[in-house]
Design an enzyme around this catalytic site. Structure first.
Site, mmCIF file in Angstrom:
data_model
loop_
_atom_site.group_PDB
_atom_site.id
_atom_site.type_symbol
_atom_site.label_atom_id
_atom_site.label_comp_id
_atom_site.label_asym_id
_atom_site.label_seq_id
_atom_site.Cartn_x
_atom_site.Cartn_y
_atom_site.Cartn_z
ATOM 1 N N HIS A 101 -3.648 36.841 54.950
ATOM 2 C CA HIS A 101 -2.256 36.605 54.573
ATOM 3 C C HIS A 101 -1.725 37.756 53.708
ATOM 4 C CE1 HIS A 101 -3.098 32.408 55.787
ATOM 5 N NE2 HIS A 101 -1.799 32.353 56.010
ATOM 6 N N LYS A 120 0.700 35.630 48.602
ATOM 7 C CA LYS A 120 0.242 34.246 48.737
ATOM 8 C C LYS A 120 -0.606 33.868 47.532
ATOM 9 C CE LYS A 120 -1.950 31.064 52.026
ATOM 10 N NZ LYS A 120 -0.840 30.099 51.901
#
Length: 251
Positions: free
Chosen positions: A142, A146
Site C-alpha cells: 500500500h 496508510k
C-alpha cells in the site's frame, strides 16, 4: 432515490464516493461530515459534526477512521438508518460494538469494498481446500500514508484460509524468529511505499510448484463503487451485520 451521507467527505476516499454517487442514478450524496471542513466550494453540504446534519439521510458511508465509529453509530441509531463501515484498523472492542449495534440497525462492514477482492477471498478458500500441505504466504502493498498494518484485506484473506484450515495461525513478518517455518503458519507481510493503491498476493507453495493469486487496484474508485453497491443492497434490509459476500451472493 437513496440519500447517502459521506463520513470523511473531504478525504481521498470520501471524494471518490461522491464521484461514484454522481454516476449512479439510484443514489445521491445529500450531505457529508468531516472534521476538516473547508467546504465553501463543496458540491453538497459538509458539516464538522453529525449533530449539524439537517438533510434526510437513508444510509451513511464511512471511509474515515476507527476514531469516528462512536459518532457514526450514535447518529445511525438515533435516526434508525444503516451504515456502510469501510474503515480498517478497528480494535477488538470496536468490532464487538459493531456486532452489538447490528442487533438494532442494519450495519455493513468490510475491510475491502472491491468486488474483485471479495471474489479473490472465495478463490483463496477453494485453493486452501484443494492445496492441502502447501505453505501459504500473504503479501500486501500500500501507499506510504496508510496507517494500519497489516491491511484489513490481508487479514480478510488470512481469515479465509483459517475458515477452511482452522489449525493454521498467523505470523506477522519473521523478524527475530529463529527456526524453520511451521507447516501451519500463514505468513503476513506488509509493504508501504509511494502511491500504491493496493495490491495483495496469496502464495501457495509446495516443494515443486507455486501458485500465486493476485489482486491489484489501480484506482480508489473500485472501493467507492463497491460502497455504492453496498448502499443499494442494505437500504430496506432487516437488522443484522452484512458484508460484501452478501452483495455478491444477492445477484
Amino acid at each position: 432515490m437513496i440519500n447517502i451521507l459521506i463520513s470523511g467527505a473531504n478525504g481521498k476516499m470520501g471524494k471518490k464516493v461522491f464521484e461514484s454517487a454522481q454516476k449512479n442514478a439510484l443514489v445521491k450524496a445529500v450531505a457529508g461530515v468531516d472534521l476538516i471542513c473547508d467546504c465553501k466550494n463543496a458540491d453538497f453540504p459538509i458539516y464538522d459534526s453529525f449533530d449539524k446534519v439537517k438533510e434526510k439521510v437513508d444510509v451513511v458511508v464511512d471511509f474515515s477512521a476507527p476514531t469516528n465509529l462512536n459518532n457514526i453509530l450514535a447518529f445511525c441509531t438515533k435516526n434508525n438508518i444503516p451504515a456502510i463501515l469501510c474503515a480498517t484498523g478497528y480494535s477488538d472492542e470496536q468490532i464487538a460494538l459493531i456486532v452489538e449495534k447490528s442487533k438494532q440497525i442494519p450495519l455493513f462492514r468490510s475491510g475491502n469494498m472491491s468486488l474483485g477482492v471479495n471474489s479473490l477471498i472465495d478463490l483463496v478458500k477453494r485453493a486452501t481446500s484443494s492445496l492441502a500441505g502447501f505453505d501459504i504466504e500473504i503479501i500486501e502493498k500500500h501507499h506510504n500514508q496508510k496507517v494500519d498494518a497489516p491491511s484489513g484485506t490481508a487479514l480478510m484473506l488470512a481469515d479465509a484460509v483459517k475458515q477452511t484450515a482452522p489449525e493454521k495461525f498467523y505470523t506477522y513478518g519473521r523478524n527475530g524468529i529463529v527456526g524453520k517455518r511451521d507447516v501451519n503458519e500463514i505468513g503476513i507481510h506488509a509493504i508501504r511505499g509511494g502511491g500504491i493503491v493496493g495490491e495483495h498476493q496469496v502464495i501457495f507453495a509446495s516443494n515443486f510448484e507455486t501458485i500465486t493469486l493476485t489482486h491489484q487496484a489501480t484506482d480508489r474508485s473500485v472501493f467507492a463503487d463497491g460502497a455504492i453497491k453496498a448502499c443499494e443492497f442494505i437500504v430496506g434490509k432487516p437488522v443484522g451485520l452484512y458484508n460484501m459476500a452478501d452483495v455478491i451472493n444477492s445477484k
